[in-house]
Design a protein around this motif. Structure first.
Motif, PDB file in Angstrom:
ATOM      1  N   GLU A 203       0.827  -1.214   0.000  1.00  0.00           N
ATOM      2  CA  GLU A 203       0.000   0.000   0.000  1.00  0.00           C
ATOM      3  C   GLU A 203       0.856   1.257   0.000  1.00  0.00           C
ATOM      4  OE1 GLU A 203      -4.042   1.849   1.936  1.00  0.00           O
ATOM      5  OE2 GLU A 203      -3.136   0.110   2.888  1.00  0.00           O
TER       6      GLU A 203
ATOM      7  N   LEU B 139      -7.304   1.602  -8.091  1.00  0.00           N
ATOM      8  CA  LEU B 139      -8.556   1.045  -8.601  1.00  0.00           C
ATOM      9  C   LEU B 139      -9.298   0.276  -7.516  1.00  0.00           C
ATOM     10  CD1 LEU B 139      -7.248  -0.174 -12.076  1.00  0.00           C
ATOM     11  CD2 LEU B 139      -8.556   1.907 -11.569  1.00  0.00           C
ATOM     12  N   ASP B 140      -8.578  -0.568  -6.776  1.00  0.00           N
ATOM     13  CA  ASP B 140      -9.201  -1.289  -5.661  1.00  0.00           C
ATOM     14  C   ASP B 140      -8.118  -1.877  -4.764  1.00  0.00           C
ATOM     15  OD1 ASP B 140      -8.773  -4.311  -6.324  1.00  0.00           O
ATOM     16  OD2 ASP B 140      -9.574  -3.465  -8.175  1.00  0.00           O
ATOM     17  N   ILE B 141      -8.480  -2.031  -3.514  1.00  0.00           N
ATOM     18  CA  ILE B 141      -7.610  -2.690  -2.537  1.00  0.00           C
ATOM     19  C   ILE B 141      -8.472  -3.662  -1.741  1.00  0.00           C
ATOM     20  CG2 ILE B 141      -6.133  -2.445  -0.512  1.00  0.00           C
ATOM     21  CD1 ILE B 141      -5.410   0.351  -1.418  1.00  0.00           C
ATOM     22  N   GLU B 142      -8.056  -4.908  -1.713  1.00  0.00           N
ATOM     23  CA  GLU B 142      -8.696  -5.932  -0.894  1.00  0.00           C
ATOM     24  C   GLU B 142      -7.694  -6.296   0.196  1.00  0.00           C
ATOM     25  OE1 GLU B 142     -10.653 -10.368  -1.481  1.00  0.00           O
ATOM     26  OE2 GLU B 142     -10.037  -9.209  -3.227  1.00  0.00           O
TER      27      GLU B 142
ATOM     28  N   ALA C  12      -4.404  -5.752  -4.777  1.00  0.00           N
ATOM     29  CA  ALA C  12      -4.743  -4.372  -5.141  1.00  0.00           C
ATOM     30  C   ALA C  12      -4.457  -4.175  -6.617  1.00  0.00           C
ATOM     31  CB  ALA C  12      -3.941  -3.379  -4.315  1.00  0.00           C
ATOM     32  N   SER C  13      -5.189  -3.252  -7.206  1.00  0.00           N
ATOM     33  CA  SER C  13      -4.885  -2.851  -8.577  1.00  0.00           C
ATOM     34  C   SER C  13      -4.885  -1.329  -8.637  1.00  0.00           C
ATOM     35  CB  SER C  13      -5.881  -3.458  -9.572  1.00  0.00           C
ATOM     36  OG  SER C  13      -7.189  -3.032  -9.305  1.00  0.00           O
TER      37      SER C  13
ATOM     38  N   THR D 231      -2.484  -0.468 -16.129  1.00  0.00           N
ATOM     39  CA  THR D 231      -2.904  -1.162 -14.917  1.00  0.00           C
ATOM     40  C   THR D 231      -1.789  -2.042 -14.359  1.00  0.00           C
ATOM     41  OG1 THR D 231      -5.189  -1.174 -15.685  1.00  0.00           O
ATOM     42  CG2 THR D 231      -4.622  -2.736 -13.956  1.00  0.00           C
TER      43      THR D 231
END
Length: 130
Positions: free
Chosen positions: A15, A31-34, A50-51, A58
């Motif tokens: 991160e 774009l997203d973080i899990e 994460a992306s 990307t």
């Protein structure tokens, strides 16, 4: 259609790295973080997947909770085409800070200005001013 994304494996700094990169380049965003939950298997809150986009491309990343006998290598690097000397200097300084330059920024005979550095996370970057 088949797609291919660059995938970066960190060991606890995913991160921090993606936030740093997104802040450096235009047309960039998370774009997203899990994240891992309390059930694991990784540390709670660390990046499961994460992306993000850098300059419209990307990338994906994770925080590996498994210690591996390898990390990033300069044999694979991200190549940045810079439009201006100011952009080159800003990016090279930021990416080199806390890292390890492999080729100092300068005229190496094949472009006006080129530099190669590993950043503080170990990711290798080549910067070129055509």
């Amino acid at each position: 259609m088949t797609t291919i994304d660059t995938f970066l494996m960190f060991e606890g700094a995913a991160e921090e790295a993606l936030t740093f990169y997104v802040g450096l380049f235009p047309d960039s965003k998370v774009l997203d973080i899990e994240r891992y939950g309390p059930e694991g298997p990784g540390p709670e809150g660390s990046v499961l997947r994460a992306s993000f986009q850098l300059a419209g491309k990307t990338y994906m990343c994770i925080d590996s909770f498994v210690q591996h006998g390898f990390t990033f290598t300069p044999a694979v690097s991200l190549f940045v085409h810079c439009d201006t000397e100011e952009e080159f200097d800003r990016l090279y300084a930021a990416l080199s800070e806390g890292g390890s330059p492999l080729m100092e920024a300068g005229d190496h005979g094949f472009s006006r200005k080129f530099g190669w550095t590993n950043d503080r996370f170990g990711v290798s970057w080549q910067l070129n001013l055509a």
